[in-house]
Design a protein around this motif. Structure first.
Motif, short mmCIF file in Angstrom:
data_model
loop_
_atom_site.label_atom_id
_atom_site.label_comp_id
_atom_site.label_asym_id
_atom_site.label_seq_id
_atom_site.Cartn_x
_atom_site.Cartn_y
_atom_site.Cartn_z
N ARG A 27 3.35 1.66 0.09
CA ARG A 27 1.91 1.43 -0.06
C ARG A 27 1.11 2.44 0.76
NH1 ARG A 27 0.97 -4.35 1.82
NH2 ARG A 27 -1.21 -3.84 1.37
N VAL A 28 1.62 2.76 1.96
CA VAL A 28 0.95 3.76 2.79
C VAL A 28 0.95 5.11 2.08
CG1 VAL A 28 1.07 5.08 4.94
CG2 VAL A 28 1.41 2.60 4.98
N LEU A 29 2.11 5.50 1.53
CA LEU A 29 2.20 6.77 0.80
C LEU A 29 1.25 6.80 -0.38
CD1 LEU A 29 5.99 7.70 0.67
CD2 LEU A 29 4.16 9.02 1.72
N ASP A 30 1.20 5.70 -1.13
CA ASP A 30 0.30 5.64 -2.28
C ASP A 30 -1.15 5.81 -1.84
OD1 ASP A 30 2.32 5.27 -4.10
OD2 ASP A 30 2.17 3.08 -4.12
N LEU A 31 -1.51 5.18 -0.74
CA LEU A 31 -2.89 5.26 -0.25
C LEU A 31 -3.24 6.68 0.17
CD1 LEU A 31 -5.57 3.93 0.64
CD2 LEU A 31 -4.49 3.45 2.85
N ALA A 40 -1.82 13.26 6.29
CA ALA A 40 -1.82 13.80 4.93
C ALA A 40 -0.39 13.88 4.43
CB ALA A 40 -2.47 15.19 4.92
N LEU A 41 -0.22 14.14 3.14
CA LEU A 41 1.12 14.22 2.57
C LEU A 41 1.92 15.37 3.16
CD1 LEU A 41 0.42 13.56 -1.22
CD2 LEU A 41 1.29 11.95 0.48
N GLY A 42 3.23 15.13 3.32
CA GLY A 42 4.12 16.14 3.86
C GLY A 42 4.94 16.83 2.79
N HIS A 43 5.76 17.79 3.21
CA HIS A 43 6.52 18.62 2.27
C HIS A 43 7.57 17.85 1.50
CE1 HIS A 43 10.28 18.73 4.63
NE2 HIS A 43 9.49 18.59 5.66
N ARG A 44 8.08 16.75 2.07
CA ARG A 44 9.12 16.01 1.38
C ARG A 44 8.62 15.40 0.06
NH1 ARG A 44 13.57 15.92 0.57
NH2 ARG A 44 14.13 13.73 0.83
N VAL A 45 7.32 15.12 -0.01
CA VAL A 45 6.77 14.58 -1.25
C VAL A 45 6.91 15.61 -2.37
CG1 VAL A 45 4.68 13.74 -2.37
CG2 VAL A 45 5.20 13.05 -0.02
N ASP A 46 6.67 16.88 -2.04
CA ASP A 46 6.82 17.95 -3.03
C ASP A 46 8.29 18.10 -3.43
OD1 ASP A 46 5.66 20.07 -4.61
OD2 ASP A 46 6.66 21.47 -3.27
N ALA A 99 -1.77 9.42 -0.79
CA ALA A 99 -1.73 10.30 -1.96
C ALA A 99 -2.99 10.19 -2.80
CB ALA A 99 -0.51 9.98 -2.81
N SER A 100 -3.59 9.00 -2.85
CA SER A 100 -4.78 8.80 -3.69
C SER A 100 -6.08 9.17 -2.98
CB SER A 100 -4.85 7.34 -4.15
OG SER A 100 -5.02 6.48 -3.02
N ALA A 101 -6.02 9.42 -1.69
CA ALA A 101 -7.23 9.74 -0.92
C ALA A 101 -7.68 11.17 -1.19
CB ALA A 101 -6.99 9.54 0.57
N PRO A 102 -8.97 11.45 -1.14
CA PRO A 102 -9.46 12.81 -1.38
C PRO A 102 -9.16 13.76 -0.23
CG PRO A 102 -11.28 11.35 -0.79
CD PRO A 102 -10.07 10.48 -0.97
N GLY A 103 -8.82 13.23 0.93
CA GLY A 103 -8.52 14.06 2.10
C GLY A 103 -7.67 13.28 3.08
N PRO A 104 -7.44 13.85 4.26
CA PRO A 104 -6.64 13.15 5.27
C PRO A 104 -7.21 11.77 5.59
CG PRO A 104 -6.98 15.44 5.89
CD PRO A 104 -7.87 15.18 4.71
N VAL A 105 -6.31 10.86 5.94
CA VAL A 105 -6.67 9.46 6.17
C VAL A 105 -6.33 9.07 7.60
CG1 VAL A 105 -6.35 7.08 5.41
CG2 VAL A 105 -6.22 8.95 3.75
N GLN A 106 -7.25 8.42 8.26
CA GLN A 106 -7.00 7.96 9.63
C GLN A 106 -6.25 6.64 9.63
OE1 GLN A 106 -10.88 7.93 11.53
NE2 GLN A 106 -10.60 10.05 12.22
N ALA A 107 -5.55 6.37 10.73
CA ALA A 107 -4.72 5.17 10.83
C ALA A 107 -5.56 3.90 10.67
CB ALA A 107 -3.99 5.15 12.18
N LYS A 108 -6.75 3.88 11.25
CA LYS A 108 -7.59 2.68 11.15
C LYS A 108 -7.96 2.39 9.70
CE LYS A 108 -9.63 2.87 15.78
NZ LYS A 108 -10.87 3.01 16.57
N GLN A 109 -8.17 3.45 8.91
CA GLN A 109 -8.49 3.25 7.50
C GLN A 109 -7.30 2.69 6.74
OE1 GLN A 109 -9.82 6.80 5.47
NE2 GLN A 109 -9.70 5.85 3.45
N VAL A 110 -6.10 3.20 7.05
CA VAL A 110 -4.89 2.69 6.42
C VAL A 110 -4.72 1.20 6.72
CG1 VAL A 110 -2.38 2.84 6.34
CG2 VAL A 110 -3.74 4.93 6.46
#
Length: 265
Positions: free
Chosen positions: A17-21, A68-74, A23-34
Motif C-alpha cells: 500500500r505504501v508503494l502504491d501511494l 520516492a520510488l527506487g531503482h528496484r521498481v524499474d 507511485a501514484s503521487a505527483p512527487g516525493p511523499v513525506q512520512a506524515k502524509q503516508v
C-alpha cells in the motif's frame, strides 16, 4: 502478523500500500502524509519506509525529507515486460494486422483474470491509444479485449472481477451498468467479437477477436484501435483483418507451445 482470516501478511500488505501511494503521487511523499493517508501510526510508517528503502524500492530524499520510488521498481517493471512478452510469431501476426487494418494493433494475453497488453504494432500514421502500452491491464469493462475476457468467464467469476475492478466511467460513453454490460457480453459470446465505441477514449474505438490454445481455451486477443469514424466506415474490412489475425495468432500460440514442450521433453 497476518491479516485476520485472509492468509495475507499484514506487514507485506501495508508495504504494498505504501508503494502504491508513493507511485501514484505527483512527487516525493513525506512520512506524515503516508501515515495520514493510509491510517498508520508514524512509527509503523517509518518502519515500512526504512524497509522499502533498504530493499531499493524507495529512496529517501533527505533534503526534502520525503520518499520516492527506487531503482528496484524499474527492475520489476522490466522483469514483468520480459515475462509477458508475446512470442515472436505472435508479434509478427500483430504487425500484419497493423498493416492490413491500417490501425494500431495489439496482442493482449490472459494472465490470472487480467488482460495484459503484451505487444503493440503502431506507426506515426496509426499510433496506439496513448495509455495502451505494454503492461496495461486496467478497465476490462471499457476495452474490447477486456470485454472478451469478461465474456468468457463464468458469471460468478465475472462478478468477482468486476467487484475488484469496478466499472468506472472512463468516458461519457463507457458502459457502467452491470446489467447493460451483461447484455453486451452476451452479444460478444454470440459473435466471437468485441467492439467498444468511445468507451475508453472519446473519438477512438477498438475491436478484438479471441485467441485460443490447442485445447480451445481463451488465452488472449488480437485487437485494433482507430478513430471511431474510420471504424464505422471500414467496419467489415477491419473486422476481417482482426478475425484473420486472431486465427493466425491461435496457430502461432499452438506452435509456440508445442515447440516449448518439445524443448522440455
Amino acid at each position: 502478523m497476518s491479516g485476520k482470516g485472509t492468509g495475507v501478511l499484514q506487514s507485506v500488505e501495508r508495504a504494498m500500500r505504501v508503494l502504491d501511494l508513493v507511485a501514484s503521487a505527483p512527487g516525493p511523499v513525506q512520512a506524515k502524509q503516508v501515515a495520514r493517508e493510509l491510517g498508520l501510526t508514524l512509527p509503523t510508517t517509518y518502519h515500512l519506509l526504512t524497509t522499502l528503502v533498504g530493499g531499493g524500492y524507495l529512496v529517501h530524499l533527505s533534503d526534502e525529507r520525503a520518499y520516492a520510488l527506487g531503482h528496484r521498481v524499474d527492475d520489476l517493471a522490466r522483469g514483468l515486460h520480459r515475462q509477458i512478452e508475446a512470442p515472436p510469431e505472435v508479434q509478427r501476426v500483430a504487425s500484419v494486422v497493423h498493416r492490413e487494418a491500417q490501425a494500431a494493433a495489439y496482442y493482449a494475453a490472459l494472465r490470472d483474470a487480467e488482460m495484459i497488453v503484451a505487444y503493440v504494432a503502431e506507426c506515426a500514421l496509426h499510433p496506439r491509444i496513448r495509455t495502451l502500452a505494454v503492461g496495461f491491464h486496467q478497465a476490462p469493462h471499457a476495452t474490447a479485449f477486456g470485454k472478451l475476457m469478461l465474456a468468457t468467464l463464468p458469471a460468478d467469476d465475472r462478478e468477482a472481477v468486476l467487484d475488484h475492478t469496478g466499472t468506472p466511467a472512463v468516458t461519457a460513453a463507457t458502459v457502467t451498468d452491470r446489467g447493460v454490460l451483461a447484455r453486451q457480453l452476451l452479444q460478444v459470446r454470440g459473435t466471437g467479437l468485441a467492439v467498444e465505441v468511445d468507451e475508453f477514449q472519446q473519438g477512438l474505438s477498438c475491436m478484438a477477436a479471441p485467441v485460443t490454445d490447442a485445447a480451445g481455451r481463451f488465452v488472449g486477443a488480437v485487437a485494433v484501435s482507430m478513430p471511431t469514424a474510420r471504424l464505422r466506415s471500414d467496419r467489415w474490412s477491419v473486422e476481417r483483418a482482426v478475425r484473420l489475425g486472431a486465427v493466425r495468432a491461435t496457430r502461432a500460440v499452438a506452435l509456440t507451445t508445442a515447440a516449448r514442450r518439445g524443448r522440455l521433453s
